[in-house]
Design a protein around this motif. Structure first.
Motif, PDB file in Angstrom:
ATOM      1  N   SER A 171       0.828  -1.211   0.000  1.00  0.00           N
ATOM      2  CA  SER A 171       0.000   0.000   0.000  1.00  0.00           C
ATOM      3  C   SER A 171       0.860   1.259   0.000  1.00  0.00           C
ATOM      4  O   SER A 171       0.617   2.193  -0.761  1.00  0.00           O
ATOM      5  CB  SER A 171      -0.891   0.035   1.243  1.00  0.00           C
ATOM      6  OG  SER A 171      -1.700  -1.122   1.305  1.00  0.00           O
ATOM      7  N   LEU A 188      -3.091   3.890  -6.953  1.00  0.00           N
ATOM      8  CA  LEU A 188      -3.614   4.520  -5.745  1.00  0.00           C
ATOM      9  C   LEU A 188      -4.834   5.380  -6.077  1.00  0.00           C
ATOM     10  O   LEU A 188      -5.862   5.317  -5.409  1.00  0.00           O
ATOM     11  CB  LEU A 188      -2.523   5.386  -5.087  1.00  0.00           C
ATOM     12  CG  LEU A 188      -2.955   6.189  -3.868  1.00  0.00           C
ATOM     13  CD1 LEU A 188      -3.356   5.271  -2.714  1.00  0.00           C
ATOM     14  CD2 LEU A 188      -1.840   7.134  -3.410  1.00  0.00           C
ATOM     15  N   ASP A 220      -4.228   5.965   1.043  1.00  0.00           N
ATOM     16  CA  ASP A 220      -5.176   4.910   0.686  1.00  0.00           C
ATOM     17  C   ASP A 220      -6.380   4.918   1.632  1.00  0.00           C
ATOM     18  O   ASP A 220      -7.415   4.336   1.333  1.00  0.00           O
ATOM     19  CB  ASP A 220      -4.493   3.529   0.656  1.00  0.00           C
ATOM     20  CG  ASP A 220      -3.757   3.207   1.945  1.00  0.00           C
ATOM     21  OD1 ASP A 220      -3.444   4.152   2.718  1.00  0.00           O
ATOM     22  OD2 ASP A 220      -3.474   2.015   2.195  1.00  0.00           O
TER      23      ASP A 220
END
Lengths: 148, 434
Positions: free
Chosen positions: B6, B14, B257
């Motif tokens: 991530s 993203l 995120d």
């Protein structure tokens, strides 16, 4: 510093009563001034003081909230005659020594005036003495003290 | 990196993830939170956006919305799905309550594990959590993250500073989490107890929950011999774990995120380009309990443009440099007093004590910054003082991009106050009336 005269330099805002407060603070502490010179700009001034007890003066002024620094200056005994100071300055000028600022006072018991010179050049004392001038020692003006 | 898949995600992926999550969020709050349904109806919007750029069309959420719907009115899940609440202390009014589901608590632990790893911590570390445990998010937030990362976690909470020092020393603590100002008290207390804080095994400080300066960082690093890391969060958005510095110590990576960050011009509320300062606004992408759309933090920061050498792709926000409440508008330019302070701490010869004085010359507003000369400055030569004045003036002008007068004033002449310093003096009214 032992060979130079200790001058107090105080940063002052241009405000009514501020210089009086400074002088009163010194007076209350029993510090006697020999000479005082104000260099001013539009907004602030620097007050330069020769006094009999510079360390005490610095301490009491700082206690009272002033910003004080000690600058080393030369005191030169200058003959009391027309052109006397010009001779002194020429002696320095021909050696390429720049004078930042200068002012005079009369010290009781001396034959001439005392000229205070701020010079950032180590050769100044030697040049003045070899030109025949008497460069004052601190003990000529005050008893060096330890700020009480 | 705790979650490299991530944290180092390509920007393109993203942004796609953000858009999907944003649309899911909009549908969710529209269905379940009456406040959002009416906010959307007011501006005639459907709960859907085609691109992230459309975010700017959505309505804001402010602290007063939370107060008005105290305590549970903004929850987006049935109350039986909430497993924890926290609350922020209201210095000005009612407290605000936030709720977390199981999934929220788990995400939060991940984000705080990221934060600690970002600061350089590993499962080998011993973490002393000296933030308060309780309704405040700091203590439990760091606690769960520390356990999630696998660190030995000491839930000492705040206060009892001598015991803090004893534990730091006896338990061979390597990471201290608390407010930056408290870390200095810990250092001083250690010295009083005859323990040299620099000799402790402590190597990382994780500091947040109050604004601090680079100057303070230098002091902390000097006194405690640690790497001092700035972390950021607020309970309305999550608590700690929203953004945190990495070991580069050059801006805080926003966990993009989970949160969308916007920087808005505080006056027009229009987004500013990366690099410019403004009010920080967050949208939570994954929160279930109490998601927020475009929450106005009133904190001032900017996005630091460019990539970070640490490999994280999340953009960085600068440490908080002020609050919108403190903002001044000088000749149309937004100026934050803290920017002036930052400039002054970098100039030898002046003290970081200043006052911004607004007055009037004719019909023109004039602005002058009064700056104290340092008490140990060599004052003797006027030339040097004028040079100092010019330096201060040009440094302030280049930092603030506004022409401003500078006046040097005597040491200790600017009024000191116990609480908030009086940084702005407005003489315009007085002069008009004279």
């Amino acid at each position: 510093m032992r060979q130079v005269i200790e001058q107090l330099s105080v940063f002052l805002e241009n405000q009514p009563g501020r210089l009086a407060h400074l002088c009163r603070t010194l007076g209350d502490a029993g510090v006697n001034m020999r000479a005082l010179m104000v260099a001013d700009t539009q907004e602030f001034g620097v007050v330069r003081i020769i006094c009999d007890r510079p360390l005490t003066g610095k301490v009491v002024l700082e206690e009272a909230g002033f910003g004080v620094s000690v600058a080393g200056v030369f005191g030169v005994e200058v003959p009391d005659k027309p052109g006397g100071l010009a001779d002194v300055l020429e002696a320095l000028g021909t050696e390429g020594i720049n004078v930042e600022y200068a002012y005079c006072f009369v010290e009781p018991g001396m034959t001439g005036a005392v000229d205070v010179l701020k010079v950032d050049d180590d050769r100044a004392r030697e040049v003045l003495e070899s030109a025949g001038y008497r460069v004052l020692r601190p003990s000529d003006l005050y008893e060096p003290d330890k700020g009480d | 990196m705790f979650q490299p898949e991530s944290e180092a995600m390509p920007r393109e992926d993203l942004e796609k993830l953000q858009l999907d999550r944003l649309n899911a969020l909009l549908a969710r709050v529209y269905d379940r939170v009456p406040l959002y349904r009416s906010k959307f109806a007011e501006v005639g919007l459907r709960p859907h956006v085609d691109s992230l750029a459309n975010l700017a069309e959505l309505p804001f959420t402010v602290k007063d919305d939370m107060r008005a719907h105290y305590p549970y009115g903004m929850f987006a899940v049935p109350r039986r799905d909430i497993v924890r609440v926290h609350a922020s202390s209201g210095t000005t009014g009612q407290i605000t309550v936030v709720g977390y589901t199981q999934a929220d608590i788990s995400n939060w632990a991940d984000l705080m594990a990221r934060t600690l790893a970002c600061a350089g911590a590993t499962p080998d570390d011993v973490v002393q959590v000296a933030y308060g445990y309780g309704l405040f998010t700091g203590g439990l937030g760091v606690h769960y993250g520390s356990e999630r990362l696998g660190c030995l976690t000491i839930p000492i909470s705040g206060g009892n500073t001598r015991r803090q020092v004893q534990v730091l020393s006896d338990f061979a603590v390597t990471v201290l989490a608390c407010t930056p100002s408290y870390s200095l008290l810990v250092a001083e207390t250690a010295e009083e107890m005859g323990i040299d804080p620099r000799s402790l095994p402590l190597r990382i400080g994780v500091f947040g929950a109050e604004p601090w300066s680079e100057n303070m960082r230098a002091q902390i690093e000097e006194h405690l011999d640690v790497r001092a890391i700035d972390i950021y969060g607020l309970s309305e958005v999550l608590g700690p774990g929203v953004a945190s510095e990495c070991v580069q110590q050059d801006g805080l990576h926003v966990n993009e995120d989970h949160f969308l960050i916007e920087i808005l011009d505080p006056k027009t509320l229009i987004p500013v380009p990366d690099g410019e300062r403004g009010e920080v606004v967050f949208t939570t992408l994954t929160k279930e309990g109490i998601p927020v759309i475009r929450y106005r933090t009133r904190d001032i920061s900017r996005i630091i443009p460019g990539e970070c050498p640490c490999g994280r792709t999340f953009r960085r926000m600068e440490r908080i440099t002020g609050r919108t409440d403190d903002m001044l508008i000088i000749r149309g330019v937004n100026v934050f007093p803290s920017q002036i302070e930052q400039v002054l701490t970098g100039i030898p010869g002046v003290a970081p004590h200043y006052q911004v004085v607004l007055s009037k010359r004719g019909s023109m507003d004039t602005v002058e910054v009064h700056v104290e000369v340092a008490p140990d400055l060599a004052f003797d030569e006027v030339r040097e003082l004028e040079e100092l004045q010019r330096t201060v003036r040009s440094e302030i002008e280049s930092a603030l991009a506004v022409t401003i007068g500078v006046k040097l004033v005597e040491p200790r002449s600017i009024e000191r106050s116990e609480g908030k310093a009086r940084r702005v003096v407005d003489l315009r009214g007085e002069i008009e009336g004279a």
